[in-house]
Design an enzyme around this catalytic site. Sequence first.
Site, PDB file in Angstrom:
ATOM      1  CG  ASP A 331      -2.164   0.775   1.092  1.00 19.81           C
ATOM      2  OD1 ASP A 331      -2.294   1.524   0.106  1.00 19.81           O
ATOM      3  OD2 ASP A 331      -3.038   0.647   1.977  1.00 19.81           O
ATOM      4  CG  ASP A 391      -9.017   3.386   1.504  1.00 19.57           C
ATOM      5  OD1 ASP A 391      -8.347   3.038   0.524  1.00 19.57           O
ATOM      6  OD2 ASP A 391      -8.589   3.355   2.667  1.00 19.57           O
TER       7      ASP A 391
END
Length: 555
Positions: A331, A391
Amino acid sequence: MYVSSLSEIRKIMGYRQCDGYEILLEVSKIPSGYKITGEVKGRVDDVELFSFPRPDKVLVNNWQSWGPARVITKEFKLDFPKELIQKFGFSASIMPEVYFNNLISDYFIASEEFVIGALKSQIGHVYFRLNDDNVSVHSRYFGKTFHEWTPIEPVVILNLAPDDGLFYYAELIAKENDIAFSSHNPIGWSSWYQYYLDYDYQKMVSDLDKSKELDLGYEVFQIDDAWEVDIGDWIPNEKFPSLKEMADKIASYGYKPGIWLAPFSISETSSVFKNHPDWLVKDEYGLPVVAYENWNKKIYALDTTHPEAIEWLRKLFITLKESGFDYFKIDFLFAGAIQGRRYAENTSPVEAYRNGLKVIREAVGDSFVLGCGAPLLPSVGFVDGMRIGADTAPYWDPNAPDIGYPNAYYALRNVITRAFMNNILWWNDPDCLMLRKEDTQINDAQRELYTLVSLFLDNMIIQSDNLSYEIDMKLWKLIKKYKTYGRRRFKIKGLIDGKYTITSCGVNGCDEVIIEELTIPQYMVSYDTPRVELKKIVEKRTDGRTFNYYEETHQ
């Protein structure tokens, strides 16, 4: 050079001598359009390849996973909150000095009549600058010096509407880069969208137990952020046992162990930052560059050209792999591509980023690698899955800023606008499905539409719920059923007008969802009839072997 129409693109061919560099451009005909190639020599920062009239309505794209891929008109103005500029840093753009003062699109742009996009990003960064009346096509090399004639990043112009043209564009990218990725599209569970940082080993075991009780059929069980000592210090904290114990526990349930980390990010409180400042990307004065701010900390970038940093990165992933982890969610990858001074001089940010990904891929071998917060085009060929939106979140807010903040609405919008990448460049990760009926602001319609779109587009399916909560088992049973059908073929209409029709075909026939209005959402679903059902038959042989068969039945 300005062309009044894309049909005149051959006019840009030829030799140009610019300030500090030379460039030679070629334009060749390809099916449904043109391919622009060429070579460059000298010290190059920003090359404008050509410009053309701006259509009123265009599909523009941000450089990394979380950024928007959206349709805008000439009235659109970028409204990025000034107080967030330092916090977002390079997450907003590889060129924040350009992004915050201009309207740009990274890698590709599309209108009702064309798709224009870069086929590679191995050295430079192709982007489009939108002015009131025209669009200019640029290739940014960040001051790199080419001592010999070197190929530029090729660009294609396709005279196709994006409903068809974007899929063709993705196929051209795959061919140009000779892409290979995992043939398997996994189904699993992740801790993040239920627990965030409030996660520990006991909760992990509880959800493992519950997953078996509910017979959810996971293949992957992934621990997200919360297990590490610090960002950059990738060892378990006091809430977790050793890496091997964690992986062994997950594997004992029959699942592939998965783990999260941000390998190119180094926090100001980490031991790596304190003990190895020479491993960080620096500014012109030799000071570490802040890549972004998160976890209430300044986050710096690992210099993936520094020999010691490279060896540290390699050993980190070898250790994780040897501990038993076989699924890696990596990430905040954009940190590896920030501008700055590196150990290896004359290295562009894109080259440095790809060098880091190469080290990781070599260390984990054929394990599944999921990219997130990642520069999209430079990542092709290194990852098996890719997050393609912001997200998700346990809320749906069409009125929130569209700048990459967590939001289920914008996350799903990107699932549709970047659907053309799926099963061509990698497996698209629509972000986790939240199927719980409590501890959420997501309603039944929003939860159903998110699930159906992800299924119909043949995306990765990863759930993130406390499994002790009430789960929408009707949707999960549909997921399990669709996964028995294997790969799907799909088509999308309406990418420019925002009224989407998704047709998805598999061994069960062709199903369709028509989204009249995504904000509400307002949609209709139709399933093919008769629908094929696959009945599983398990045969145990006398020699101990087990064989699984599937028979077709009809509803």
